[in-house]
Design an enzyme around this catalytic site. Structure first.
Site, PDB file in Angstrom:
ATOM      1  N   HIS A   1       0.803  -1.233   0.000  1.00 32.88           N
ATOM      2  CA  HIS A   1       0.000   0.000   0.000  1.00 32.88           C
ATOM      3  C   HIS A   1       0.826   1.269   0.000  1.00 32.88           C
ATOM      4  CE1 HIS A   1      -3.931  -1.951   0.919  1.00 32.88           C
ATOM      5  NE2 HIS A   1      -3.141  -2.856   1.466  1.00 32.88           N
TER       6      HIS A   1
ATOM      7  N   LYS B   1      -8.872  13.606   4.853  1.00 29.55           N
ATOM      8  CA  LYS B   1      -7.961  12.452   4.808  1.00 29.55           C
ATOM      9  C   LYS B   1      -6.938  12.644   5.923  1.00 29.55           C
ATOM     10  CE  LYS B   1      -7.060  13.657   0.444  1.00 29.55           C
ATOM     11  NZ  LYS B   1      -7.346  12.386  -0.199  1.00 29.55           N
ATOM     12  N   ARG B   2      -6.100  11.624   6.160  1.00 28.60           N
ATOM     13  CA  ARG B   2      -5.065  11.811   7.173  1.00 28.60           C
ATOM     14  C   ARG B   2      -4.179  13.003   6.809  1.00 28.60           C
ATOM     15  NH1 ARG B   2      -4.514   7.875  11.321  1.00 28.60           N
ATOM     16  NH2 ARG B   2      -2.678   9.049  11.930  1.00 28.60           N
TER      17      ARG B   2
ATOM     18  N   THR C   1      -8.777   6.452  -1.792  1.00 30.45           N
ATOM     19  CA  THR C   1     -10.107   5.857  -1.961  1.00 30.45           C
ATOM     20  C   THR C   1     -11.192   6.899  -1.733  1.00 30.45           C
ATOM     21  OG1 THR C   1      -9.738   4.985   0.264  1.00 30.45           O
ATOM     22  CG2 THR C   1      -9.631   3.413  -1.536  1.00 30.45           C
TER      23      THR C   1
HETATM   24  C1  26Q Z   1       3.236   0.139  10.404  1.00 37.78           C
HETATM   25  C2  26Q Z   1       4.141  -0.182  11.398  1.00 37.78           C
HETATM   26  C3  26Q Z   1       4.113   0.458  12.631  1.00 37.78           C
HETATM   27  C4  26Q Z   1       3.137   1.411  12.873  1.00 37.78           C
HETATM   28  C5  26Q Z   1       2.224   1.726  11.880  1.00 37.78           C
HETATM   29  C6  26Q Z   1       2.279   1.099  10.655  1.00 37.78           C
HETATM   30  C7  26Q Z   1       1.316   1.475   9.609  1.00 37.78           C
HETATM   31  C8  26Q Z   1      -0.029   1.543   9.883  1.00 37.78           C
HETATM   32  C9  26Q Z   1      -0.924   1.912   8.906  1.00 37.78           C
HETATM   33  C10 26Q Z   1       1.755   1.735   8.320  1.00 37.78           C
HETATM   34  C11 26Q Z   1       0.846   2.090   7.329  1.00 37.78           C
HETATM   35  C12 26Q Z   1      -0.507   2.188   7.615  1.00 37.78           C
HETATM   36  C13 26Q Z   1      -1.528   2.579   6.631  1.00 37.78           C
HETATM   37  C14 26Q Z   1      -1.292   2.854   5.370  1.00 37.78           C
HETATM   38  C15 26Q Z   1      -2.360   3.289   4.481  1.00 37.78           C
HETATM   39  O1  26Q Z   1      -3.477   3.555   4.903  1.00 37.78           O
HETATM   40  N1  26Q Z   1      -2.078   3.388   3.176  1.00 37.78           N
HETATM   41  C16 26Q Z   1      -3.089   3.804   2.232  1.00 37.78           C
HETATM   42  O2  26Q Z   1      -3.730   2.630   1.753  1.00 37.78           O
HETATM   43  C17 26Q Z   1      -4.850   2.955   0.943  1.00 37.78           C
HETATM   44  C18 26Q Z   1      -5.540   1.666   0.570  1.00 37.78           C
HETATM   45  O3  26Q Z   1      -4.752   0.957  -0.345  1.00 37.78           O
HETATM   46  C19 26Q Z   1      -4.424   3.751  -0.266  1.00 37.78           C
HETATM   47  O4  26Q Z   1      -5.568   4.151  -0.960  1.00 37.78           O
HETATM   48  C20 26Q Z   1      -3.623   4.978   0.153  1.00 37.78           C
HETATM   49  O5  26Q Z   1      -3.108   5.623  -0.990  1.00 37.78           O
HETATM   50  C21 26Q Z   1      -2.490   4.577   1.075  1.00 37.78           C
HETATM   51  O6  26Q Z   1      -1.830   5.719   1.569  1.00 37.78           O
END
Ligand code: 26Q
Length: 809
Positions: free
Chosen positions: A355, A542-543, A650
């Site tokens: 992702h 969004k975030r 999304t």
């Molecule tokens: C990992 C390790 C330690 C702490 C936190 C994390 C962590 C947690 C959540 C790393 C990443 C995330 C989330 C990522 C995310 O939401 N990515 C998004 O995914 C969507 C669905 O595919 C995409 O539409 C977005 O573009 C993308 O940013």
């Protein structure tokens, strides 16, 4: 089950009496909500049982979606919708003088996710059940979801999200399905009768207790399961020794330390910290999940060597990637398979979705920490890596290449590499993202395993994001093109025939207008701010992250503000800019950006010389339920990430589906939205992929150049640090520094001019009422392809190889 209004009324009254010994007049909204929720769960219980029975009896292939996050939101409304009993319940309750929508508002959001990745998992579950695919979710039952955000004096303040405080009517605790997960300890090898085995001793055992939530398909009998795991002590809660010595806090220390594993969701979706607890969470739910799959598999009498014929495991990003080693461990250590057989089964079973390409988000764990917490798992990863490195060496005869691709290197275990090596499918989440993975970020691996890499563009469930969030629009669509789009969302394309029809345009406009008025009332009640409902609602929710460039949006607003100050008669369509964004608690730059948005909002909203033309509103605590309210009233959807950085996005799809016009860079799934609607129905601006990649490769970007040559930028940047925004000079100094001294990592200044022009274009387009409405309709018409039903059909056919199973009742 044949439900009638009278039956629901009776059942409801009976249930209220059973649960609370109350009648309606003396009950509270919470009790009424719990009563209705319990009743709905009762109504699905037969379907749920029959679904499981049928899966076991027919020995069908099942998929398990492993994810650290499931951002479900509220379930009452979507469950009623999928069961097809919304109207019936509304009428039954109304007879009892209860307002259904008031009860829906009582439910807490299940906010067990950060953003896109977690919400995607929730949309996928809805589609899997609605398409009658045997598939389940597996994750963690956090006691606390993503923090609640309060804005105090313009700053974000985080409050723990105690979402279970009022109980949870949807889940069932399954004590009898608990599993033991082992941490730490020592592993020794034992040679017995010429066979090597491994003995794991002195470990800490943690009890994983599952809580099951039904995932109800739309208008069918399928009820799949979301199984979330909670951590508990195996035996005693108290250390009696310490307790009897009067050392009370020591007596419960162990209990708290164990329970902390499933206590809270990590609120950071980028910048990975190598925290031990996070790795514990990962192994905890992965081990419990795989154990429970194996247990059920064996109970059904199937031989273990056919595991991959009946089970698919999908891992949502690298967070559950220890699944590769855990499945190997169970197959080898507990099921006595050979390494080769176990490896074949494991790689055939597991598939991985990536992702992100942001390097700071690629997960890696320090070897020492990993080895200590998961000694046997580490041994297995070492062996996986030894064999993999041999293959790479054999193919390239190049030690540098071996080092670059090694799963263990530079003191770390690299989880993405483990996931790629240990699975049969690696997919990106939008065309551009997959191309970048293949050709840039993971080109080593895609050259080595070209057959593994594929694209699956994300999607959203049109049931929640159109039917539930925007019932008036759904009704109009059905009235216009019939109801086939509900099960075949691609049929929304039939709306194109009406895009120029004046009556239809007016109806579409009327619905949007109504949604805008409703939301304006919400804003007035909550913030005391009056929104001009004839203004353009321009929304970015969004975030908060630098790459998503909320700052670029703010710069446009400031530029517009300064232009209005210079020319009171500047001819613009009034605009209201809405923001909603949570910043990770430790992401200081993001928090400063929230303060900036609020400072600009305050400045503009209190300036009577402009506030009839523009207003800025920061919506506190952006969440799934707030998204459902705001997205249906957007005129303009802001999708302005630096090209190449947003894997997919999304919310861009949700806005489009609700008839907004997108202002976008050609990033992530915006590319596919642009392909679908064409140049005339989206406003594209900014650098293209190659420009960004070139700047990054050649390191020849210089943000000062733009600052020095564009007086608008100079003014905006200077004003950030001279107190003119009504705050101390230092308040925004980090943003200033980031953009100038640190050279503007995400090219805000470079894209500024084009972005301003794009907004000028929006303003011009909006004036042509017929054309604007045509654009909105065209967006709705093309949004069907982004239903997660389409995405899931592709996953099912191309990766999981699962069949549709119609459940008979
Ligand atoms: C990992 C390790 C330690 C702490 C936190 C994390 C962590 C947690 C959540 C790393 C990443 C995330 C989330 C990522 C995310 O939401 N990515 C998004 O995914 C969507 C669905 O595919 C995409 O539409 C977005 O573009 C993308 O940013």
């Amino acid at each position: 089950m044949n439900l009638t209004k009278d039956r629901i009324k009776n059942d409801f009254k009976k249930k209220l009496m059973n649960l609370y010994s109350e009648d309606i007049t003396e009950s509270s909204k919470l009790h009424l909500y719990v009563t209705l929720g319990s009743l709905v769960r009762e109504y699905v219980s037969e379907k749920w049982m029959k679904t499981n029975e049928q899966y076991s009896k027919n020995q069908v292939k099942q998929v398990y979606y492993f994810s650290m996050e499931f951002l479900i939101g509220r379930l009452l409304g979507s469950n009623l919708l999928n069961l097809g009993i919304t109207d019936l319940c509304r009428e039954a309750l109304s007879d009892l003088e209860i307002d259904l929508s008031e009860l829906e508002e009582v439910e807490s959001d299940a906010g067990l996710g950060n953003g896109g990745l977690g919400r995607l998992a929730a949309c996928f579950l809805d589609s899997i059940s609605s398409l009658e695919i045997p598939g389940h979710g597996c994750g963690i039952r956090y006691d606390y979801g993503l923090f609640e955000q309060k804005i105090i004096n313009g700053y974000q303040v985080e409050i723990p999200d105690n979402w279970l405080r009022q109980g949870n009517v949807w889940e069932i605790r399954k004590e009898n399905k608990a599993a033991i997960v082992k941490f730490g300890g020592t592993v020794t090898s034992v040679l017995e009768d010429g066979k090597l085995s491994f003995k794991h001793e002195n470990y800490e055992a943690v009890l994983a207790v599952p809580y099951d939530t039904p995932i109800i398909g739309y208008n069918n009998n399928t009820v799949n399961t979301l199984r979330l795991w909670n951590a508990q002590t195996v035996d005693k809660d108290f250390d009696l020794d310490s307790f009897s010595k009067g050392e009370y806090s020591k007596a419960v220390e162990h209990k708290y330390s164990v329970e902390s594993i499933s206590q809270v969701l990590y609120p950071d979706d980028t910048r990975i910290e190598g925290k031990l607890l996070r790795l514990k969470q990962q192994y905890f739910f992965v081990s419990a999940g795989i154990q429970s799959i194996i247990r059920r598999f064996k109970k059904n009498g199937l031989p273990i060597n056919l595991f991959d014929h009946y089970i698919a495991i999908h891992i949502n990003d690298t967070h559950p990637s220890v699944a590769v080693a855990e499945l190997m461990r169970i197959l080898i250590d507990e099921e006595n398979l050979s390494w080769e057989d176990a490896w074949k089964i494991t790689t055939n079973t597991i598939a991985y979705t990536n992702h992100t390409i942001l390097s700071e988000a690629l997960e890696k764990w320090p070897i020492d920490l990993f080895k200590k917490l998961l000694p046997r798992i580490f041994m297995i990863i070492e062996e996986i890596n030894r064999r993999f490195c041999d293959e790479v060496r054999e193919k390239y005869k190049d030690e540098r290449q071996v080092h670059n691709m090694s799963i263990i290197s530079d003191g770390n275990v690299k989880m993405a590499y483990l996931a790629i090596v240990g699975s049969h499918s690696v997919n990106g989440v939008a065309k551009l993202h997959t191309e970048i993975l293949k050709n840039e970020e993971l080109s080593n691996f895609s050259n080595f395993y070209p057959f593994k890499f594929n694209n699956k563009t994300n999607g959203i469930t049109h049931r929640r994001w159109l039917m539930k969030a925007n019932p008036a629009l759904s009704e109009l669509i059905t009235k216009t093109i019939g109801e086939s789009w509900i099960t075949k969302p691609d049929n929304l394309i039939n709306l194109l025939a009406f895009s120029k029809n004046e009556d239809f345009q007016n109806s579409i406009h009327g619905i949007k207008q109504n949604n805008k008025v409703l939301f304006a009332n919400y804003v007035k009640d909550k913030y005391g701010i009056i929104v001009n409902t004839n203004s353009i609602y321009d929304i970015q929710v969004k975030r908060l992250h630098s790459y998503k460039r909320q700052v670029l949006n703010v710069f446009h607003i400031l530029d517009l503000y300064y232009r209005l100050k210079e020319n009171r008669n500047l001819d613009i369509i009034p605009r209201t800019f809405f923001f909603g964004a949570k910043a990770a608690p430790s992401y200081y730059l993001a928090k400063e950006t929230i303060k900036l948005i609020n400072a600009v909002a305050n400045k503009i909203n209190t300036d009577n010389s402009v506030n009839d033309k523009i207003k800025v509103i920061f919506l506190e605590n952006y969440s799934v339920s707030l998204a459902e309210k705001i997205i249906p009233c957007a005129d303009v959807s802001e999708q302005i990430s630096t090209t190449t950085k947003e894997a997919s996005g999304t919310s861009n799809m949700k806005f489009m589906m609700n008839g907004s016009v997108t202002i976008a860079t050609l990033d992530g799934a915006n590319v596919e939205i642009h392909d679908a609607v064409g140049d005339d129905n989206i406003v594209i601006f900014g650098m293209k992929k190659d420009e960004v990649l070139n700047y990054e490769k050649n390191k020849n970007y210089n943000s000062y150049k733009f600052y020095n040559s564009d007086p608008r930028l100079k003014k905006i940047l200077d004003n950030l640090i001279n107190g003119s925004l009504g705050v101390a000079n230092s308040e925004f100094s980090n943003i200033h520094k980031y953009l100038l001294a640190n050279n503007d990592e995400y090219f805000v200044l470079k894209d500024f001019d084009d972005y301003i022009k794009a907004h000028g274009k929006i303003d011009q387009l909006y004036r042509n009422t017929a054309k604007w409405r045509e654009m909105c309709i065209c967006n709705i018409a093309h949004s069907g392809i982004f239903s997660s039903d389409n995405t899931i059909q592709q996953y099912s056919k191309e990766i999981w190889k699962t069949d549709r199973i119609h459940v008979d009742i």
